[in-house]
Motif scaffolding. Structure first.
Motif, PDB file in Angstrom:
ATOM      1  N   ARG A 128      43.110  76.765   8.234  1.00  0.00           N
ATOM      2  CA  ARG A 128      41.821  76.923   8.922  1.00  0.00           C
ATOM      3  C   ARG A 128      41.140  75.561   9.099  1.00  0.00           C
ATOM      4  NH1 ARG A 128      39.156  81.714   9.428  1.00  0.00           N
ATOM      5  NH2 ARG A 128      40.484  82.668   7.852  1.00  0.00           N
ATOM      6  N   ALA A 129      41.129  74.755   8.038  1.00  0.00           N
ATOM      7  CA  ALA A 129      40.487  73.438   8.118  1.00  0.00           C
ATOM      8  C   ALA A 129      41.214  72.537   9.115  1.00  0.00           C
ATOM      9  CB  ALA A 129      40.458  72.778   6.740  1.00  0.00           C
ATOM     10  N   ALA A 160      45.365  81.878  -0.752  1.00  0.00           N
ATOM     11  CA  ALA A 160      44.046  81.563  -0.188  1.00  0.00           C
ATOM     12  C   ALA A 160      43.922  80.069   0.134  1.00  0.00           C
ATOM     13  CB  ALA A 160      42.947  81.973  -1.171  1.00  0.00           C
ATOM     14  N   LEU A 161      44.543  79.230  -0.679  1.00  0.00           N
ATOM     15  CA  LEU A 161      44.484  77.781  -0.433  1.00  0.00           C
ATOM     16  C   LEU A 161      45.271  77.433   0.829  1.00  0.00           C
ATOM     17  CD1 LEU A 161      43.648  74.936  -1.358  1.00  0.00           C
ATOM     18  CD2 LEU A 161      45.719  74.864  -2.766  1.00  0.00           C
ATOM     19  N   ILE A 162      46.408  78.075   1.008  1.00  0.00           N
ATOM     20  CA  ILE A 162      47.207  77.834   2.222  1.00  0.00           C
ATOM     21  C   ILE A 162      46.377  78.195   3.450  1.00  0.00           C
ATOM     22  CG2 ILE A 162      49.325  78.420   3.455  1.00  0.00           C
ATOM     23  CD1 ILE A 162      50.583  79.174   0.758  1.00  0.00           C
ATOM     24  N   GLU A 163      45.742  79.358   3.396  1.00  0.00           N
ATOM     25  CA  GLU A 163      44.940  79.790   4.544  1.00  0.00           C
ATOM     26  C   GLU A 163      43.767  78.841   4.783  1.00  0.00           C
ATOM     27  OE1 GLU A 163      45.907  84.446   3.571  1.00  0.00           O
ATOM     28  OE2 GLU A 163      43.973  84.017   4.505  1.00  0.00           O
ATOM     29  N   GLY A 220      52.496  86.318   8.717  1.00  0.00           N
ATOM     30  CA  GLY A 220      51.625  87.160   9.539  1.00  0.00           C
ATOM     31  C   GLY A 220      50.155  86.825   9.310  1.00  0.00           C
ATOM     32  N   ARG A 221      49.801  86.596   8.035  1.00  0.00           N
ATOM     33  CA  ARG A 221      48.405  86.233   7.738  1.00  0.00           C
ATOM     34  C   ARG A 221      48.058  84.877   8.358  1.00  0.00           C
ATOM     35  NH1 ARG A 221      49.084  88.111   2.270  1.00  0.00           N
ATOM     36  NH2 ARG A 221      49.187  85.932   1.659  1.00  0.00           N
ATOM     37  N   ILE A 222      49.003  83.945   8.324  1.00  0.00           N
ATOM     38  CA  ILE A 222      48.750  82.620   8.911  1.00  0.00           C
ATOM     39  C   ILE A 222      48.578  82.735  10.425  1.00  0.00           C
ATOM     40  CG2 ILE A 222      49.784  80.344   9.308  1.00  0.00           C
ATOM     41  CD1 ILE A 222      48.655  80.818   6.458  1.00  0.00           C
ATOM     42  N   LEU A 223      49.403  83.565  11.063  1.00  0.00           N
ATOM     43  CA  LEU A 223      49.217  83.796  12.500  1.00  0.00           C
ATOM     44  C   LEU A 223      47.819  84.360  12.762  1.00  0.00           C
ATOM     45  CD1 LEU A 223      52.626  85.292  13.803  1.00  0.00           C
ATOM     46  CD2 LEU A 223      51.628  83.057  14.344  1.00  0.00           C
ATOM     47  N   GLY A 224      47.358  85.227  11.871  1.00  0.00           N
ATOM     48  CA  GLY A 224      46.014  85.792  12.005  1.00  0.00           C
ATOM     49  C   GLY A 224      44.934  84.716  11.941  1.00  0.00           C
ATOM     50  N   VAL A 225      45.076  83.786  10.992  1.00  0.00           N
ATOM     51  CA  VAL A 225      44.115  82.682  10.879  1.00  0.00           C
ATOM     52  C   VAL A 225      44.132  81.851  12.163  1.00  0.00           C
ATOM     53  CG1 VAL A 225      43.590  80.521   9.666  1.00  0.00           C
ATOM     54  CG2 VAL A 225      44.277  82.558   8.362  1.00  0.00           C
ATOM     55  N   THR A 257      59.865  77.802  22.349  1.00  0.00           N
ATOM     56  CA  THR A 257      58.440  77.483  22.500  1.00  0.00           C
ATOM     57  C   THR A 257      57.729  78.691  23.080  1.00  0.00           C
ATOM     58  OG1 THR A 257      58.943  75.154  22.869  1.00  0.00           O
ATOM     59  CG2 THR A 257      56.779  75.917  23.572  1.00  0.00           C
ATOM     60  N   VAL A 258      56.657  79.104  22.424  1.00  0.00           N
ATOM     61  CA  VAL A 258      55.887  80.269  22.879  1.00  0.00           C
ATOM     62  C   VAL A 258      54.399  79.940  22.738  1.00  0.00           C
ATOM     63  CG1 VAL A 258      57.677  81.910  22.135  1.00  0.00           C
ATOM     64  CG2 VAL A 258      55.785  81.348  20.579  1.00  0.00           C
ATOM     65  N   THR A 259      53.563  80.794  23.298  1.00  0.00           N
ATOM     66  CA  THR A 259      52.131  80.649  23.054  1.00  0.00           C
ATOM     67  C   THR A 259      51.783  81.400  21.763  1.00  0.00           C
ATOM     68  OG1 THR A 259      51.573  82.651  24.251  1.00  0.00           O
ATOM     69  CG2 THR A 259      51.642  80.600  25.521  1.00  0.00           C
ATOM     70  N   LEU A 260      50.637  81.072  21.195  1.00  0.00           N
ATOM     71  CA  LEU A 260      50.161  81.776  20.002  1.00  0.00           C
ATOM     72  C   LEU A 260      50.076  83.281  20.269  1.00  0.00           C
ATOM     73  CD1 LEU A 260      48.908  81.911  17.193  1.00  0.00           C
ATOM     74  CD2 LEU A 260      46.741  81.116  18.176  1.00  0.00           C
ATOM     75  N   ALA A 261      49.666  83.661  21.483  1.00  0.00           N
ATOM     76  CA  ALA A 261      49.575  85.085  21.821  1.00  0.00           C
ATOM     77  C   ALA A 261      50.947  85.762  21.771  1.00  0.00           C
ATOM     78  CB  ALA A 261      48.957  85.251  23.214  1.00  0.00           C
ATOM     79  N   GLU A 262      51.974  85.011  22.113  1.00  0.00           N
ATOM     80  CA  GLU A 262      53.340  85.585  22.148  1.00  0.00           C
ATOM     81  C   GLU A 262      54.036  85.544  20.794  1.00  0.00           C
ATOM     82  OE1 GLU A 262      54.337  83.947  26.711  1.00  0.00           O
ATOM     83  OE2 GLU A 262      54.823  82.750  24.943  1.00  0.00           O
TER      84      GLU A 262
END
Lengths: 244, 244
Positions: free
Chosen positions: B151-152, B144-147, B175-180, B206-211
């Protein structure tokens, strides 16, 4: 066209901290381009032209270097520390945007030991947990954004390293940042003022946030702020690998 | 007592990125201590004993190294990259806390080229503005602290570098970090997956966040997330020096 351009990091000052990769590029170069005190660190030799320029002309300097590489010269743009951290690599990329022809040049960025990591090594391991690097110069961004970043970083307990904490043209910035830290962090929070690391003028001072004053920093200082768990052990300062 | 201990950074892999300071310490050492793949990078020679140990025993390794230095040996603890960034310097400091006698030993931290700066140099200048370094391993801190930190950091538009993004023991973290990131950043946000930088297995994408997908990262990858202004120029990715 055999010209090339390297954007190279000279590290914080000590020659023993210059990578062999950077030394090899400098040995092959026909031209070295950079801010006066950094170019001064390069030994003159036959076949090498030194182009020293004043600060705050980064973009002109980048364009001049790219022009020389396009004309077949072998050019090293020198930065202190690492060229990718608040230094010349981004300025060269910015200059490339305006000239698609230059984008086909042989361009390499050669990393170096950046000031915060040289300072951290001298102090112990204050950046041993998650941390941020923030340029406190407000030449290129609003002061409010800098303060918001410091506040957000302290809020989730990042350690921090501040580059360019204070200059003659904006003596009040660092005082405001100390104010933000005092709102968010406890008075015992450890701070390291590391000036001219790895040079004969090196001076490293660890104080608490309560003891910190603006005159502890100048343009040759990198400031490290610990996180809430950062502590002293013997002569060192370190941030534990585990979160509290 | 002539023993000493250096905690030295070997850089990301290429010998041309090892500082002369570190090479000199290795040349003087009687003992090298470290994680198996890093010790494997040290050429054997007469008079030098190599002590390779498994991962996840950092504190035992630090204690063993300090014991040898206390017994008069000349010991180099090796880390890949920089020893102060998610590596052995903090572990040695932690070991020092338990043994005040060891705090009087001759101990030095020798900086190295850390993975995010080697990766940034290969990509261009993606860390050319304010940035954070976050270890995504949840061995030593709550997920939770990493997330919260990600986020911050995204909330105030820091660029970010993620160390240890993914391992077999915690395949779901990244995967959770990509979600954040997808909650806070636009889909076109640029990300760089830099694997095994400066080694023969180097792969930079190099990719986009969506990719972006979780399988683009493993334990040998450092992931760089640009800020909202990060963009491509020719073959490079860079973050402008000015804030938008």
């Amino acid at each position: 066209m055999n010209g090339w351009l390297c954007i190279a990091g000279l590290g914080p000052g000590d020659e023993q901290l210059i990578t062999p990769e950077v030394s090899a590029a400098l040995a092959d170069a026909t031209d070295v381009v950079g801010y006066i005190p950094y170019v001064r660190r390069i030994a003159p030799r036959e076949g090498l032209t030194l182009h020293a320029s004043d600060n705050r002309v980064e973009l002109d300097r980048a364009r001049a270097a790219l022009q020389m590489a396009a004309a077949g010269r072998k050019v090293v743009v020198v930065s202190s520390g690492d060229p990718g951290v608040f230094a010349m690599a981004a300025a060269v990329m910015e200059a490339l945007e305006g000239e698609p022809e230059w984008q086909r040049l042989n361009i390499r960025v050669l990393p170096g030991i950046t000031a915060m990591l040289a300072a951290a090594a001298k102090a112990g391991a204050p950046l041993g947990h998650d941390f941020c690097a923030i340029n406190l110069s407000d030449n290129l961004k609003p002061a409010a954004l800098i303060e918001a970043r410091v506040r957000a970083a302290a809020g989730v307990d990042f350690a921090m390293a501040f580059y360019n904490p204070r200059s003659a043209s904006r003596p009040e910035t660092f005082g405001r940042i100390l104010g933000v830290l005092r709102e968010v962090c406890e008075p015992g929070r450890l701070m390291i003022f590391a000036r001219a690391v790895s040079t004969p003028e090196e001076h490293i001072q660890t104080v608490t946030l309560a003891e910190a004053t603006t005159d502890m920093a100048d343009m040759r200082t990198v400031v490290i702020v610990g996180n809430s768990a950062t502590r002293r052990v013997g002569p060192f300062v370190y941030t534990p690998r585990s979160a509290v």
